[in-house]
Design an enzyme around this catalytic site. Structure first.
Site, PDB file in Angstrom:
ATOM      1  N   PHE A 176       0.841  -1.195   0.000  1.00  0.00           N
ATOM      2  CA  PHE A 176       0.000   0.000   0.000  1.00  0.00           C
ATOM      3  C   PHE A 176       0.875   1.243   0.000  1.00  0.00           C
ATOM      4  CE2 PHE A 176       0.897  -1.017   4.395  1.00  0.00           C
ATOM      5  CZ  PHE A 176       1.152   0.209   4.982  1.00  0.00           C
ATOM      6  N   CYS A 177       0.252   2.367  -0.390  1.00  0.00           N
ATOM      7  CA  CYS A 177       0.923   3.665  -0.366  1.00  0.00           C
ATOM      8  C   CYS A 177      -0.146   4.743  -0.224  1.00  0.00           C
ATOM      9  CB  CYS A 177       1.774   3.876  -1.614  1.00  0.00           C
ATOM     10  SG  CYS A 177       0.822   3.798  -3.154  1.00  0.00           S
ATOM     11  N   THR A 178       0.210   5.995  -0.367  1.00  0.00           N
ATOM     12  CA  THR A 178      -0.716   7.091  -0.081  1.00  0.00           C
ATOM     13  C   THR A 178      -1.945   7.077  -0.979  1.00  0.00           C
ATOM     14  OG1 THR A 178       1.185   8.429   0.583  1.00  0.00           O
ATOM     15  CG2 THR A 178      -0.917   9.577   0.266  1.00  0.00           C
TER      16      THR A 178
END
Length: 310
Positions: A176-178
């Site tokens: 996951f990331c922003t």
């Protein structure tokens, strides 16, 4: 109070004419009184913009006239003050810089997981959960049980993955990331290395915070955003963190107590790297901001230091 709508967006799509798009997109954003940053590359578009709600929505309506942007989506949040200083459309080799040739999410990409299904996936014991963001972002907030690759920029991720992930042992990897763009490219990279099951959070942390109620959430802390708000909380409201004016890294209470911390100028991480000219410029900018506030105006000022690398 005139609040600004903040829209974060990206799309991996073939844009062989990306150089010719830049000027007209820059002019259109300026005409709509939008501020922020948009990156264009042959592999797609990536940006965050902010401004009057109607104008932000109008820009996306216009972009979607182009068949390639027909399904261009964006994640919304709000800011009490304009979180950007100016509008800039820039040309890049990559819209998110991994630094590895041939990685193309348009060709191969991991399995998208909706925010509604994310909790079940990352709660499984056979799933290895990786935060593809940088170390300073991880420290401000992350998902329960997530691993920190301790990277300074996204370009460091391939080296970490090569050393710490094994396609024979790590059969289920979730990332996951922003906003989704870094983990989307990271899944493409891992699949190219022979990993069989790679997942990523659709729409990133921002989509999760918008979708999943806080009492059901596995997210802890704030989410770092690349604008003057610094972080947003679970309700996508501006957090309480500030960044160093020089290096743009989030400031902790420990940073502020350090003898190397100088208000309006630098923090312990960049104190020794700052030139006297840069120091004087930052002090002058802080003075101009205070003068503008006293006059009831908003100071635009000089170009602020660059944000941390994605």
């Amino acid at each position: 109070m005139n609040r600004s709508l903040v829209a974060a967006f990206y799309k991996f799509v073939a844009l062989p004419d990306y150089r010719t798009i830049r000027e007209s997109l820059q002019r259109r954003c300026e005409a709509l009184e939008l501020l922020g940053s948009i990156l264009l590359a042959e592999e797609g578009i990536n940006g965050t913009i902010s401004g009057p709600e109607a104008n932000v929505r109008r820009l996306f309506s216009e972009l979607r006239v182009d068949e390639r942007f027909r399904d261009l989506d964006y994640k919304e949040s709000w800011a009490d003050e304009q979180p950007f200083y100016r509008m800039k459309v820039r040309l890049k080799k990559e819209i998110v810089s991994l630094g590895v040739e041939g990685v193309d999410p348009n060709e191969v990409v991991g399995e998208y997981v909706s925010p509604e299904d994310w909790n079940d996936l990352i709660s499984r014991e056979d799933v290895r959960l990786i935060d593809t963001r940088n170390h300073y972002e991880f420290n401000l907030g992350t998902f329960k049980g997530a691993e920190d690759p301790d990277t300074a920029s996204f370009r460091d991720f391939p080296e970490w993955a090569d050393k710490h992930l094994d396609p024979e042992k790590d059969e289920q990897v979730a990332m996951f990331c922003t906003g989704g763009i870094r983990c989307e490219k990271a899944t493409s990279y891992l699949l190219g290395l022979g990993f069989k099951k790679v997942y990523h959070l659709d729409g990133g942390i921002l989509n999760y915070l918008e979708t999943v109620p806080s009492d059901e959430s596995l997210w802890n802390g704030d989410c770092f955003v690349f604008d003057n708000r610094v972080t947003v909380d679970h309700e996508l409201q501006e957090g309480d963190f500030e960044v160093c004016p020089a290096c743009r890294m989030p400031l902790t209470e420990e940073d502020r107590k350090s003898p190397l911390f100088e208000l309006h100028v630098s923090c312990p991480r960049c104190h020794d790297r700052l030139s006297e000219k840069k120091r004087e410029g930052l002090l002058e900018r802080a003075r101009q901001i205070e003068l503008a506030k006293a006059r009831g105006e908003r100071h635009i000022g000089v170009q602020p230091p660059e944000k941390p690398k994605a």
